[in-house]
Design a protein around this motif. Structure first.
Motif, PDB file in Angstrom:
ATOM      1  N   VAL A   1      99.449-121.789  71.588  1.00  0.00           N
ATOM      2  CA  VAL A   1      97.991-121.891  71.679  1.00  0.00           C
ATOM      3  C   VAL A   1      97.439-121.968  70.263  1.00  0.00           C
ATOM      4  CG1 VAL A   1      95.876-120.760  72.460  1.00  0.00           C
ATOM      5  CG2 VAL A   1      97.986-120.542  73.809  1.00  0.00           C
ATOM      6  N   ARG A   2      96.738-123.048  69.962  1.00  0.00           N
ATOM      7  CA  ARG A   2      96.174-123.239  68.624  1.00  0.00           C
ATOM      8  C   ARG A   2      94.940-122.368  68.415  1.00  0.00           C
ATOM      9  NH1 ARG A   2      98.443-126.448  65.358  1.00  0.00           N
ATOM     10  NH2 ARG A   2      99.791-128.113  66.054  1.00  0.00           N
ATOM     11  N   LEU A   3      94.697-121.974  67.176  1.00  0.00           N
ATOM     12  CA  LEU A   3      93.480-121.253  66.807  1.00  0.00           C
ATOM     13  C   LEU A   3      92.266-122.052  67.242  1.00  0.00           C
ATOM     14  CD1 LEU A   3      92.130-118.903  65.040  1.00  0.00           C
ATOM     15  CD2 LEU A   3      92.009-120.657  63.265  1.00  0.00           C
ATOM     16  N   PHE A   4      92.332-123.349  66.991  1.00  0.00           N
ATOM     17  CA  PHE A   4      91.240-124.239  67.343  1.00  0.00           C
ATOM     18  C   PHE A   4      91.809-125.629  67.535  1.00  0.00           C
ATOM     19  CE2 PHE A   4      87.815-127.186  66.074  1.00  0.00           C
ATOM     20  CZ  PHE A   4      86.889-126.854  67.050  1.00  0.00           C
ATOM     21  N   SER A   5      91.392-126.285  68.599  1.00  0.00           N
ATOM     22  CA  SER A   5      91.831-127.640  68.856  1.00  0.00           C
ATOM     23  C   SER A   5      90.647-128.431  69.384  1.00  0.00           C
ATOM     24  CB  SER A   5      92.963-127.649  69.882  1.00  0.00           C
ATOM     25  OG  SER A   5      93.403-128.962  70.120  1.00  0.00           O
ATOM     26  N   ARG A   6      90.406-129.567  68.781  1.00  0.00           N
ATOM     27  CA  ARG A   6      89.300-130.419  69.227  1.00  0.00           C
ATOM     28  C   ARG A   6      89.823-131.844  69.299  1.00  0.00           C
ATOM     29  NH1 ARG A   6      83.643-129.825  66.497  1.00  0.00           N
ATOM     30  NH2 ARG A   6      83.279-128.398  68.203  1.00  0.00           N
ATOM     31  N   PRO A   7      90.158-132.286  70.508  1.00  0.00           N
ATOM     32  CA  PRO A   7      90.605-133.672  70.651  1.00  0.00           C
ATOM     33  C   PRO A   7      89.549-134.634  70.098  1.00  0.00           C
ATOM     34  CG  PRO A   7      91.035-132.441  72.652  1.00  0.00           C
ATOM     35  CD  PRO A   7      90.190-131.562  71.766  1.00  0.00           C
ATOM     36  N   GLY A   8      89.996-135.617  69.362  1.00  0.00           N
ATOM     37  CA  GLY A   8      89.079-136.552  68.729  1.00  0.00           C
ATOM     38  C   GLY A   8      88.776-136.164  67.293  1.00  0.00           C
ATOM     39  N   GLY A   9      89.081-134.930  66.925  1.00  0.00           N
ATOM     40  CA  GLY A   9      89.009-134.517  65.539  1.00  0.00           C
ATOM     41  C   GLY A   9      87.646-134.308  64.922  1.00  0.00           C
ATOM     42  N   ALA A  10      86.615-133.996  65.692  1.00  0.00           N
ATOM     43  CA  ALA A  10      85.300-133.747  65.089  1.00  0.00           C
ATOM     44  C   ALA A  10      85.396-132.611  64.078  1.00  0.00           C
ATOM     45  CB  ALA A  10      84.274-133.426  66.174  1.00  0.00           C
ATOM     46  N   ARG A  11      84.802-132.801  62.929  1.00  0.00           N
ATOM     47  CA  ARG A  11      84.876-131.857  61.830  1.00  0.00           C
ATOM     48  C   ARG A  11      83.929-130.679  62.046  1.00  0.00           C
ATOM     49  NH1 ARG A  11      84.569-133.937  55.751  1.00  0.00           N
ATOM     50  NH2 ARG A  11      85.848-135.449  56.838  1.00  0.00           N
ATOM     51  N   VAL A  12      84.391-129.497  61.676  1.00  0.00           N
ATOM     52  CA  VAL A  12      83.573-128.285  61.672  1.00  0.00           C
ATOM     53  C   VAL A  12      83.541-127.795  60.238  1.00  0.00           C
ATOM     54  CG1 VAL A  12      83.344-125.919  62.491  1.00  0.00           C
ATOM     55  CG2 VAL A  12      84.246-127.685  64.029  1.00  0.00           C
ATOM     56  N   ARG A  13      82.358-127.728  59.667  1.00  0.00           N
ATOM     57  CA  ARG A  13      82.223-127.290  58.264  1.00  0.00           C
ATOM     58  C   ARG A  13      82.168-125.766  58.206  1.00  0.00           C
ATOM     59  NH1 ARG A  13      77.491-129.688  55.453  1.00  0.00           N
ATOM     60  NH2 ARG A  13      78.350-128.207  54.019  1.00  0.00           N
ATOM     61  N   LEU A  14      82.931-125.217  57.261  1.00  0.00           N
ATOM     62  CA  LEU A  14      83.027-123.774  57.079  1.00  0.00           C
ATOM     63  C   LEU A  14      82.839-123.434  55.610  1.00  0.00           C
ATOM     64  CD1 LEU A  14      86.287-123.295  59.169  1.00  0.00           C
ATOM     65  CD2 LEU A  14      83.962-122.873  59.964  1.00  0.00           C
ATOM     66  N   GLU A  15      82.372-122.236  55.358  1.00  0.00           N
ATOM     67  CA  GLU A  15      82.267-121.727  53.994  1.00  0.00           C
ATOM     68  C   GLU A  15      83.118-120.464  53.899  1.00  0.00           C
ATOM     69  OE1 GLU A  15      78.895-119.983  50.922  1.00  0.00           O
ATOM     70  OE2 GLU A  15      78.426-120.144  53.041  1.00  0.00           O
ATOM     71  N   ARG A  16      84.060-120.464  52.954  1.00  0.00           N
ATOM     72  CA  ARG A  16      84.904-119.283  52.760  1.00  0.00           C
ATOM     73  C   ARG A  16      84.059-118.184  52.127  1.00  0.00           C
ATOM     74  NH1 ARG A  16      89.179-120.826  49.248  1.00  0.00           N
ATOM     75  NH2 ARG A  16      87.813-120.141  47.610  1.00  0.00           N
ATOM     76  N   THR A  17      84.067-117.002  52.747  1.00  0.00           N
ATOM     77  CA  THR A  17      83.295-115.878  52.218  1.00  0.00           C
ATOM     78  C   THR A  17      84.183-114.745  51.723  1.00  0.00           C
ATOM     79  OG1 THR A  17      83.056-114.900  54.431  1.00  0.00           O
ATOM     80  CG2 THR A  17      81.303-116.396  53.679  1.00  0.00           C
ATOM     81  N   GLY A  18      85.482-114.846  51.985  1.00  0.00           N
ATOM     82  CA  GLY A  18      86.385-113.817  51.489  1.00  0.00           C
ATOM     83  C   GLY A  18      87.836-114.149  51.771  1.00  0.00           C
ATOM     84  N   VAL A  19      88.708-113.686  50.877  1.00  0.00           N
ATOM     85  CA  VAL A  19      90.151-113.819  51.034  1.00  0.00           C
ATOM     86  C   VAL A  19      90.779-112.537  50.513  1.00  0.00           C
ATOM     87  CG1 VAL A  19      92.243-115.055  50.314  1.00  0.00           C
ATOM     88  CG2 VAL A  19      90.139-116.323  50.698  1.00  0.00           C
ATOM     89  N   SER A  20      91.731-112.004  51.242  1.00  0.00           N
ATOM     90  CA  SER A  20      92.471-110.830  50.778  1.00  0.00           C
ATOM     91  C   SER A  20      93.904-110.922  51.296  1.00  0.00           C
ATOM     92  CB  SER A  20      91.799-109.533  51.257  1.00  0.00           C
ATOM     93  OG  SER A  20      91.812-109.462  52.662  1.00  0.00           O
ATOM     94  N   HIS A  21      94.765-110.142  50.704  1.00  0.00           N
ATOM     95  CA  HIS A  21      96.181-110.188  51.049  1.00  0.00           C
ATOM     96  C   HIS A  21      96.682-108.795  51.383  1.00  0.00           C
ATOM     97  CE1 HIS A  21      96.254-114.238  49.367  1.00  0.00           C
ATOM     98  NE2 HIS A  21      95.559-113.750  48.371  1.00  0.00           N
ATOM     99  N   VAL A  22      97.493-108.712  52.421  1.00  0.00           N
ATOM    100  CA  VAL A  22      98.250-107.512  52.751  1.00  0.00           C
ATOM    101  C   VAL A  22      99.702-107.961  52.873  1.00  0.00           C
ATOM    102  CG1 VAL A  22      96.316-106.311  53.861  1.00  0.00           C
ATOM    103  CG2 VAL A  22      97.757-107.810  55.223  1.00  0.00           C
ATOM    104  N   PRO A  23     100.662-107.047  52.888  1.00  0.00           N
ATOM    105  CA  PRO A  23     102.066-107.477  52.891  1.00  0.00           C
ATOM    106  C   PRO A  23     102.443-108.433  54.026  1.00  0.00           C
ATOM    107  CG  PRO A  23     101.938-105.151  52.405  1.00  0.00           C
ATOM    108  CD  PRO A  23     100.542-105.583  52.770  1.00  0.00           C
ATOM    109  N   HIS A  24     101.799-108.337  55.168  1.00  0.00           N
ATOM    110  CA  HIS A  24     102.203-109.127  56.326  1.00  0.00           C
ATOM    111  C   HIS A  24     101.211-110.236  56.697  1.00  0.00           C
ATOM    112  CE1 HIS A  24      99.978-105.540  57.464  1.00  0.00           C
ATOM    113  NE2 HIS A  24      99.364-106.339  58.300  1.00  0.00           N
ATOM    114  N   ALA A  25     100.170-110.462  55.885  1.00  0.00           N
ATOM    115  CA  ALA A  25      99.188-111.506  56.233  1.00  0.00           C
ATOM    116  C   ALA A  25      98.265-111.801  55.057  1.00  0.00           C
ATOM    117  CB  ALA A  25      98.346-111.072  57.431  1.00  0.00           C
ATOM    118  N   THR A  26      97.634-112.950  55.145  1.00  0.00           N
ATOM    119  CA  THR A  26      96.528-113.301  54.259  1.00  0.00           C
ATOM    120  C   THR A  26      95.292-113.398  55.133  1.00  0.00           C
ATOM    121  OG1 THR A  26      97.956-114.500  52.732  1.00  0.00           O
ATOM    122  CG2 THR A  26      95.609-115.043  52.683  1.00  0.00           C
TER     123      THR A  26
END
Length: 179
Positions: free
Chosen positions: A146-171
């Protein structure tokens, strides 16, 4: 008004569940995550898809069973076409997206409505209702599921990154949906 947030842990190749909705892969990547753990206290209600609600919990049968490893409890609104005959304590079943969002926002107050389930998140996004996304990217590739997000036809969704952090098992990546 409550902010609509989609949160999930996903594999590097974009899957939040394996084939058939299998969530067992996730147990290896669960662990202390200050960003995710801090988010739990800001959630006022869950808006959950039927497949997610009835699906595979990697912590089933343990004290960590339930949303956010059992750390969250509160109102759950389940969007479904198959309302069960018997009531489920703490769960409201709704058949219409608009009514489900309205019920979840009312239950959440000024806190987050946390959306769980790829299909419900896509419906919220398509309806212009989704405000933010919080995704924990696990260092694994599942290859299918199961994909996080799937949109047949590929319509774009614009996003703005507001934060990034790292832990040993994930970003962890936090994003705002741009309209």
């Amino acid at each position: 008004m409550a902010t609509m947030l989609y949160s999930a842990t996903m594999s590097l190749d974009g899957f939040i569940a394996g084939p058939g909705g299998d969530m067992s892969w996730l147990t290896e990547y669960l662990g202390p995550n200050p960003d995710a753990d801090g988010l739990v206290g800001d959630i006022g209600a869950l808006l959950v898809g039927n497949r997610t609600f009835r699906g595979d919990d990697p912590n089933r049968g343990t004290p960590k069973e339930g949303a956010f490893g059992g750390a969250w409890s509160g109102p759950q609104i389940v969007l479904t076409h198959d309302v069960p005959a018997a009531p489920v304590p703490g769960v409201t079943f709704v058949t219409d997206l608009g009514a489900a969002v309205e019920a979840a926002r009312a239950a959440a107050g000024d806190r987050y409505v946390n959306v769980l389930g790829a299909d419900v998140a896509a419906q919220c996004l398509d309806a212009g209702l989704l405000d933010e996304i919080f995704v924990c990217v696990a260092p694994v590739m599942l290859g299918d599921g199961v994909r996080l997000f799937s949109r047949p036809g590929g319509a774009r969704v614009r996003l703005e990154r507001t934060g990034v952090s790292h832990v040993p098992h994930a970003t962890n990546i936090r994003l705002r949906v741009l309209r």
